[in-house]
Design an enzyme around this catalytic site. Structure first.
Site, short mmCIF file in Angstrom:
data_model
loop_
_atom_site.label_atom_id
_atom_site.label_comp_id
_atom_site.label_asym_id
_atom_site.label_seq_id
_atom_site.Cartn_x
_atom_site.Cartn_y
_atom_site.Cartn_z
N GLU A 88 12.87 -4.20 -1.16
CA GLU A 88 13.19 -4.46 -2.57
C GLU A 88 13.89 -3.29 -3.22
OE1 GLU A 88 8.75 -4.72 -3.02
OE2 GLU A 88 9.30 -4.09 -5.01
N CYS A 334 6.83 0.15 -7.18
CA CYS A 334 7.17 0.17 -5.75
C CYS A 334 6.35 -0.80 -4.91
CB CYS A 334 6.87 1.55 -5.18
SG CYS A 334 7.60 2.84 -6.12
N1 SAH Z 1 7.63 8.15 -1.13
C1 SAH Z 1 8.30 8.78 -2.21
C2 SAH Z 1 9.18 7.86 -3.05
C3 SAH Z 1 8.67 6.51 -3.41
S1 SAH Z 1 7.64 6.26 -4.77
C4 SAH Z 1 7.33 9.52 -3.09
O1 SAH Z 1 6.15 9.46 -2.82
O2 SAH Z 1 7.76 10.20 -3.99
C5 SAH Z 1 8.47 6.71 -6.24
C6 SAH Z 1 7.49 7.20 -7.29
O3 SAH Z 1 6.68 6.15 -7.83
C7 SAH Z 1 6.52 8.23 -6.72
O4 SAH Z 1 6.38 9.27 -7.63
C8 SAH Z 1 5.24 7.42 -6.60
O5 SAH Z 1 4.12 8.26 -6.54
C9 SAH Z 1 5.33 6.56 -7.84
N2 SAH Z 1 4.47 5.37 -7.85
C10 SAH Z 1 4.03 4.62 -6.82
N3 SAH Z 1 3.26 3.62 -7.24
C11 SAH Z 1 3.19 3.73 -8.58
C12 SAH Z 1 2.53 2.99 -9.60
N4 SAH Z 1 1.76 1.94 -9.31
N5 SAH Z 1 2.70 3.40 -10.88
C13 SAH Z 1 3.47 4.48 -11.18
N6 SAH Z 1 4.11 5.21 -10.29
C14 SAH Z 1 3.97 4.85 -8.98
#
Ligand code: SAH
Length: 348
Positions: A88, A334
């Protein structure tokens, strides 16, 4: 699965066409066609060339399967890969243009407790050309061309850990930023990592001055381990040192993502601890209220708590912004879209 033609740089396409005994201008035609988001079968080259390419390469590595549009204009895309896997992406509209969030893996194996991408583990890495094709497909879908791009900024913040797929991601970044292609400046690209320290250090030497973003989400290693398993491997001190190296080598300030989780990391003592950790560093903090994920029992804070946290950082001299939670009505976080699609379409 066949090979992915969009993996190749322009120089590699030149060698490919030369090796096939074709005239050099064919490489340019193929490259420009692909960068416009065309399938191989729609490239403006002789049918015999298309047939030769199709024998070895996927006609269309990434197809748009569904599009959801949020009230705020955010669009969420469900893509299908040539092997049937689903990924996605999101496009957010800002004043300066459109930012596309891309996935770098099918699923993820980092195991962050608040993240839907990791629920089913990592299925496979995406190739450089598959990641690029997410952008090419959406640019075309939105009516963009190479001259007038609809996508102006790219963030590697979709499903997957970019540095867990290092070689493909670096190749993707080189092709994304290359002259003559979709040509998105590294300054308009952000890469978010959960903090794979050796890869962060290696990346500092790649000569790609993008916005390096680290998912911090905690102020001590002990607290970070509660939500992010990777914290068992690398400490916050090591992450800060790697960020420092990135700044030394690229001159780019770095960014921390800090998702505000109710009862976990969002009160005033945490704001003060975050200030103590980051004070004086050339960095910026992106706050976001955690987007609740159905499968996880973690909640975001309310708006007032988030505003108070922001104010606490700003008043103590830390550069920070509170991001609007965009597209939450369409499963903006995500992995949420893929997860809900898979659960709706699972065999049982
Ligand atoms: N793997 C990488 C990039 C993907 S996630 C990383 O960990 O940075 C992109 C961002 O969204 C990251 O900062 C992650 O921690 C955050 N994220 C994931 N799930 C989330 C959620 N439910 N609410 C807010 N931020 C979230």
């Amino acid at each position: 699965m066949k090979k992915i033609l969009q993996d190749l740089s322009y120089a590699e396409l030149v060698s490919l066409t030369a090796a096939a005994g074709e005239k050099p201008f064919r490489a340019r035609q193929i490259f420009e066609g692909l960068m416009q988001g065309k399938k191989i079968s729609a490239l403006p080259v002789p049918a015999s060339m298309r047939a030769a390419l199709l024998a070895e390469y996927e006609d269309e590595p990434v197809t748009i399967k569904e599009v959801f549009t949020s009230k705020d204009g955010t669009r969420k895309f469900l893509f299908e890969l040539a092997d049937g896997n689903l990924i996605e992406g999101v496009v957010m509209q800002y004043q300066y243009g459109n930012t596309q969030c891309v996935s770098t893996q099918v699923g993820c194996r980092m195991g962050c407790k608040f993240c839907a991408s990791t629920l089913g583990g990592r299925i496979r890495d995406l190739t450089a050309g598959e990641i690029l094709s997410e952008v090419l497909a959406v640019n075309r879908f939105l009516g963009g061309s190479l001259k007038e791009r609809q996508i102006t900024n790219v963030v590697l913040m979709g499903s997957g850990e970019p540095f867990d797929n290092y070689e493909n991601v670096v190749k993707f970044l080189r092709n994304l930023t290359a002259e003559g292609g979709i040509c998105i400046s590294a300054r308009n690209v952000s890469l978010s990592t959960c903090g794979l320290v050796p890869a962060m250090k290696k990346f500092a030497g790649e000569g790609i001055p993008l916005n390096l973003t680290v998912s911090l989400h905690a102020v001590t290693d002990e607290e970070r381990r509660r939500t992010m398993p990777i914290a068992n491997k690398y400490s916050i001190a090591e992450i800060l040192a790697a960020c420092g190296e990135y700044f030394e080598k690229t001159g780019r300030r770095y960014i921390f993502e800090y998702s505000l989780i109710e009862g976990e990391n969002a009160d005033m003592p945490h704001a003060e601890a975050l200030v103590a950790l980051l004070k004086g560093r050339p960095c910026h903090v992106n706050l976001i209220r955690l987007n609740p994920v159905k499968e996880r029992n973690l909640k975001g804070t309310d708006e007032r708590t988030a505003q108070a946290f922001l104010k606490a950082l700003l008043s103590r001299g830390i550069s920070a912004t509170l991001r609007r939670s965009m597209g939450s009505d369409i499963g903006g976080a995500c992995g949420q879209l893929r997860a809900s699609y898979l659960s709706k379409h699972s065999p049982d």
